[in-house]
Write an enzyme that holds these catalytic residues in place. Structure first.
Site, PDB file in Angstrom:
ATOM      1  N   GLU A   1       0.816  -1.213   0.000  1.00 25.30           N
ATOM      2  CA  GLU A   1       0.000   0.000   0.000  1.00 25.30           C
ATOM      3  C   GLU A   1       0.855   1.271   0.000  1.00 25.30           C
ATOM      4  O   GLU A   1       0.783   2.104   0.889  1.00 25.30           O
ATOM      5  CB  GLU A   1      -0.960   0.006   1.197  1.00 25.30           C
ATOM      6  CG  GLU A   1      -1.920  -1.153   1.159  1.00 25.30           C
ATOM      7  CD  GLU A   1      -3.051  -1.099   2.187  1.00 25.30           C
ATOM      8  OE1 GLU A   1      -4.102  -1.678   1.946  1.00 25.30           O
ATOM      9  OE2 GLU A   1      -2.859  -0.474   3.245  1.00 25.30           O
TER      10      GLU A   1
ATOM     11  N   GLU B   1      -5.573  -8.346  -1.218  1.00 28.54           N
ATOM     12  CA  GLU B   1      -6.267  -8.190   0.059  1.00 28.54           C
ATOM     13  C   GLU B   1      -7.727  -7.902  -0.231  1.00 28.54           C
ATOM     14  O   GLU B   1      -8.041  -7.072  -1.093  1.00 28.54           O
ATOM     15  CB  GLU B   1      -5.703  -7.033   0.896  1.00 28.54           C
ATOM     16  CG  GLU B   1      -4.377  -7.312   1.533  1.00 28.54           C
ATOM     17  CD  GLU B   1      -3.934  -6.188   2.475  1.00 28.54           C
ATOM     18  OE1 GLU B   1      -4.796  -5.526   3.087  1.00 28.54           O
ATOM     19  OE2 GLU B   1      -2.715  -5.983   2.586  1.00 28.54           O
TER      20      GLU B   1
HETATM   21  C1  BGP Z   1      -4.633  -2.963   4.800  1.00 32.76           C
HETATM   22  C2  BGP Z   1      -3.297  -3.418   5.273  1.00 32.76           C
HETATM   23  C3  BGP Z   1      -3.288  -4.679   6.060  1.00 32.76           C
HETATM   24  C4  BGP Z   1      -4.553  -5.002   6.788  1.00 32.76           C
HETATM   25  C5  BGP Z   1      -5.818  -4.542   6.117  1.00 32.76           C
HETATM   26  C6  BGP Z   1      -7.058  -4.601   6.977  1.00 32.76           C
HETATM   27  O1  BGP Z   1      -4.669  -1.579   4.760  1.00 32.76           O
HETATM   28  O2  BGP Z   1      -2.399  -3.627   4.200  1.00 32.76           O
HETATM   29  O3  BGP Z   1      -2.117  -4.704   6.794  1.00 32.76           O
HETATM   30  O4  BGP Z   1      -4.494  -4.910   8.127  1.00 32.76           O
HETATM   31  O5  BGP Z   1      -5.716  -3.277   5.581  1.00 32.76           O
HETATM   32  O6  BGP Z   1      -7.112  -3.493   7.814  1.00 32.76           O
HETATM   33  P1  BGP Z   1      -7.417  -3.579   9.346  1.00 32.76           P
HETATM   34  O7  BGP Z   1      -6.435  -4.519   9.919  1.00 32.76           O
HETATM   35  O8  BGP Z   1      -7.228  -2.215   9.842  1.00 32.76           O
HETATM   36  O9  BGP Z   1      -8.814  -4.061   9.458  1.00 32.76           O
END
Ligand code: BGP
Length: 479
Positions: free
Chosen positions: A176, A377
């Protein structure tokens, strides 16, 4: 009948700092997330320089993948994973980022992980830097604000490329990377938070430093891609974007323009550099209007041009609306919230669920770059409660994933070249935004709670068996 390629990479995704634990084991140094406390939706996490007695730092144990990797990868294999996306924790290899020699015990750990994947025919997909900057580099250099980070990153890349050249083919340079276009990216990804302690989202903003630091990451990414292509022709190098799907709230042309500008600034600003090899046409005006001056060294433009990625990857959880009308209702979100969309429902954390937005996004991205795409993701962060039979019946998660896979199939039928899908947090892990365990994404439940208790045992949720069927049918059976 399946519409996905025969070699489609079904799998799941995790990040070292959110699931490995063992934060100071076998010579590992402390990275930025090791200094972050736990938090929740209403009580945001903090960063502290010294470790406070009695405060919980969730990355320190996380779900202890470090000592459970064999069982966990066996469970991934049982689901039929073709690929497993994980990151290498920079501080396991170079504890302060500057050692002359890498830490052998850290390198050996990832040998074990990749060998275990290989045993099950699982192809690792490795994020080189997933929000895991050595904290020592924050203290000494103010993170990526300092150009010397490029060489330190390259040293780290060269070490892991050479070590794992026969075990890893797919690499992502930065998770990201567009987090750097946002204020709290200073803490999360750029490490331009020297001396800062307090709530992550309240970090004072310095837009000049942020964009200069981001430029250094672009240069580092390009150099890593060039080096990999020159030395390891078998490698496939990808970028990774937190994709913001932004709709105009109304057909007011001002809303349409505002939505386009958000997409420009949040998505295309970074991926144009990484996919097309140059800053987009709108960057100059953006810099001028925000008082940003990017200092480029001679040769930077050529590096960016040459160091473009082989495939484009992104995270997709939700969409937002954008409006110029002040009375609109707002919602939360992944990295950035936005305006509420009256047609969509939201998760318990206020993230708006929008499967069709994924099809739209895949088409938008493919139309611009014509590179193979991968959704690395996606998923639903939800509270999981055990049923009377002691099991997790997560039909809500299955519904979320099914509707997104259906839209991926539509995008493939539209003509998009989609190479894989790795839903986020395939095993429950620590939330990046809030530091919680309660926000669970996994197919595999981990007995670990927000107060740090739990015996770390693993259990299959209903979604585990569902995803197993999905993979076995190459996405044809979503029932
Ligand atoms: C993205 C990141 C991850 C992950 C995901 C979910 O932004 O790359 O590391 O954590 O989001 O977000 P969260 O854990 O805040 O629910």
């Amino acid at each position: 009948m399946s519409v996905f390629r025969d070699d489609f990479l079904w799998g799941g995704a995790c990040a070292a700092n959110q699931f490995e634990g063992a934060w100071d084991v076998d010579g590992k140094g402390d990275s930025v997330p090791d200094h972050c406390t736990n938090g929740s939706n209403t009580n945001p996490k903090r960063i502290t320089e010294a470790f406070e007695e009695g405060t919980l730092y969730p990355s320190h144990e996380a779900i202890d993948f470090y000592h459970h990797y064999e069982g966990d990868i066996a469970l991934f294999a049982e689901m039929g994973f073709k690929t497993f996306r994980t990151s290498i924790n920079w501080t396991r290899i170079f504890p302060t980022g500057e050692e002359a020699e890498p830490n052998e015990k850290g390198l050996a750990f990832y040998d074990r992980v990749f060998d275990c994947c290989k045993k099950y025919g699982i192809e690792p997909l490795v994020t080189i830097s997933h929000y895991e900057l050595p904290y020592a580099l924050v203290k000494k250099y103010n993170g990526w604000a300092d150009r010397r980070l490029v060489d330190l990153y390259m040293n780290y890349c060269k070490t892991i490329f050479e070590r794992y050249k026969d075990k890893v083919k797919y690499w992502l340079t930065f998770n990201e990377i567009n987090a750097g276009t946002m204020r709290f990216g200073a803490l999360l990804s750029l490490g331009t938070c020297q001396g800062y302690t307090g709530v992550g989202f309240e970090i004072p903003d310095d837009i000049q430093t942020r964009y200069q630091a981001l430029h250094h990451q672009f240069v580092a990414s390009a150099k890593a891609v060039i080096y990999a292509h020159e030395h390891y022709p078998q490698f496939k190098m990808g970028n990774m974007i937190c994709y913001s799907a932004a709709y105009p709230l109304t057909c007011d042309p001002n809303d349409v323009m505002a939505a386009q500008q958000q997409m420009d600034n949040m998505n295309w600003y970074c991926s144009d550099v990484q996919c097309l090899g140059e800053y987009p046409y709108f960057a100059k005006r953006f810099w001028a209007e925000h008082g940003i001056q990017i200092h480029m060294e001679p040769g930077d433009k050529e590096l960016l041009k040459k160091g473009t990625v082989d495939f484009y990857t992104f995270s997709y959880y939700m969409s937002t609306c954008v409006t110029t009308h002040a009375d609109a209702e707002t919602i939360g979100g992944n990295l950035l919230g936005g305006t509420k969309n009256p047609y969509l429902k939201a998760s318990d954390w206020g993230w708006q669920i929008d499967p069709v937005g994924l099809r739209w996004s895949l088409n938008q991205i493919y139309a611009r770059y014509h590179k193979p795409l991968m959704v690395v993701e996606n998923g639903l962060g939800a509270y999981d409660e055990k049923g009377p039979d002691g099991k997790i019946h997560d039909s809500y998660r299955i519904d979320y994933l099914r509707s997104h896979i259906e839209q991926m199939a539509e995008a493939v039928k539209d003509g998009v070249d989609l190479m894989g899908y790795t839903p986020w947090g395939c095993i429950d892990l620590v939330s990046a935004s809030t530091g919680e365990m309660a926000k669970r994404y996994g197919f595999i439940y981990v007995n670990k709670f927000d107060d740090g208790t739990g015996d770390l045992s693993r259990e299959r949720k209903d979604s585990f068996y569902w995803y197993q069927k999905v993979i076995a049918s190459n996405g044809a059976d979503l029932s």
